[in-house]
Write an enzyme that holds these catalytic residues in place. Structure first.
Site, PDB file in Angstrom:
ATOM      1  N   ASP A  47       0.838  -1.197   0.000  1.00 30.89           N
ATOM      2  CA  ASP A  47       0.000   0.000   0.000  1.00 30.89           C
ATOM      3  C   ASP A  47       0.876   1.251   0.000  1.00 30.89           C
ATOM      4  OD1 ASP A  47      -2.253  -1.590   0.132  1.00 30.89           O
ATOM      5  OD2 ASP A  47      -2.358  -1.513   2.322  1.00 30.89           O
ATOM      6  N   TYR A  75       7.497  -8.230   8.354  1.00 34.24           N
ATOM      7  CA  TYR A  75       7.140  -6.816   8.432  1.00 34.24           C
ATOM      8  C   TYR A  75       7.524  -6.224   9.785  1.00 34.24           C
ATOM      9  CZ  TYR A  75       3.983  -7.872   4.505  1.00 34.24           C
ATOM     10  OH  TYR A  75       3.460  -8.268   3.308  1.00 34.24           O
ATOM     11  N   ASP A  89      -5.966   1.167   8.482  1.00 34.13           N
ATOM     12  CA  ASP A  89      -4.708   1.904   8.594  1.00 34.13           C
ATOM     13  C   ASP A  89      -4.997   3.396   8.707  1.00 34.13           C
ATOM     14  OD1 ASP A  89      -5.214   2.897   5.980  1.00 34.13           O
ATOM     15  OD2 ASP A  89      -4.057   1.288   5.060  1.00 34.13           O
ATOM     16  N   ARG A 181      -3.077  -5.432   8.562  1.00 34.44           N
ATOM     17  CA  ARG A 181      -4.117  -4.536   9.086  1.00 34.44           C
ATOM     18  C   ARG A 181      -5.138  -5.310   9.916  1.00 34.44           C
ATOM     19  NH1 ARG A 181      -6.588  -2.465   4.059  1.00 34.44           N
ATOM     20  NH2 ARG A 181      -5.470  -4.195   3.082  1.00 34.44           N
TER      21      ARG A 181
END
Length: 300
Positions: A47, A75, A89, A181
């Protein structure tokens, strides 16, 4: 779109450290222009809010991009507790706020332990998954929400890097199909509040690490020879597969799509080579033959 005459046949992989604020496709096109490459693709979008490792495939390397989508990922994520958004987010609209209880280190670590290992996760509405031919995020933008089935994923590692009264910094190693998320939201709920992602950086994808990645600025500053030397060979993501080296006659037959006899062939998928030239992937069959499965044309 017609092919530009300046486009070149470029084969290989670039590990890009994608900056914040740009889509994965825009980042891909920026690097593609540096090479004047006529064929390119990425291996799983990040994203605009996310930065970090984005493997880019050029030319024949696009044939392995689908395999790279299956790679495990790593991550670093910052979770803001007490806030929930429609997208999961910081780019989304706030849809809920809740007080954050006083959390001890033991509270947090016990919670994270519950999300480690094989778990089920419901994908977010703001995702590229499809329902009746339409992407979920397109439906979400129309104000439509549909029920999503939970999917099995695996969290290999979930480490607390630091925390404040209302914020967690986590290191996450996970299987394909994991939505960070959704993980942040679920952790928030499990801690007695809610949560949303405010920062996300991909550190690893399969065998590749962010330490190997280059920024757009670094790539743009390279001379042409250095730039092309940065390309990772097409067969690098396939290195876990056994390699088989073919004779001249066997290579000709394979390139014509014919199965060939091969002593001690065994079973399974193999990498095929003629001397140092990567030919593609073959399948070892029960009858002692190797059949071509996905051939690459590295000379075009």
């Amino acid at each position: 779109m017609s092919k530009r005459t300046s486009d070149r046949n470029v084969h290989g992989i670039i590990l890009l450290d994608k900056r914040l604020g740009v889509s994965s496709n825009k980042a891909l096109q920026e690097v593609r222009r540096l090479f004047n490459a006529n064929k390119a693709g990425h291996t799983g979008a990040l994203d605009p809010l996310a930065s970090g490792l984005l493997p880019l495939c050029f030319g024949e390397a696009t044939k392995v991009s689908a395999l790279m989508l299956d790679d495990d990922k790593r991550y670093q994520v910052t979770v803001q507790l007490g806030v929930m958004t429609d997208t999961g987010d910081a780019e989304g609209k706030v849809v809920d706020t809740k007080p954050v209880p006083a959390l001890t280190l033991s509270d947090i670590e016990a919670c994270l332990q519950k999300f480690t290992g094989a778990i089920e996760q419901v994908p977010p509405m703001y995702s590229a998954l499809k329902h009746q031919g339409k992407k979920l995020y397109e439906l979400a933008r129309e104000g439509i929400s549909i029920e999503r089935k939970a999917r099995n994923i695996h969290i290999y590692g979930l480490t607390l890097l630091s925390h404040t009264a209302d914020q967690l910094d986590l290191d996450v190693s996970c299987s394909k199909g994991t939505y960070i998320r959704s993980l942040a939201e679920d952790i928030g709920h499990a801690l007695g509040t809610c949560g949303t992602v405010t920062a996300l950086r991909r550190l690893g994808a399969g065998q590749f690490s962010i330490s190997e990645a280059k920024t757009l600025e670094t790539l743009a500053a390279m001379d042409e020879q250095t730039l092309f030397n940065t390309l990772i060979p097409v067969d690098k993501p396939l290195s876990a597969l056994p390699a088989v080296y073919l004779s001249d006659a066997q290579t000709i037959a394979i390139n014509y799509g014919q199965a060939i006899h091969f002593e001690n062939a065994g079973l399974g998928t193999v990498r095929l080579y003629h001397e140092t030239l990567f030919l593609g992937l073959g399948e070892m069959l029960l009858d002692g033959k190797i059949a071509p499965r996905k051939l690459f044309n590295m000379n075009k």
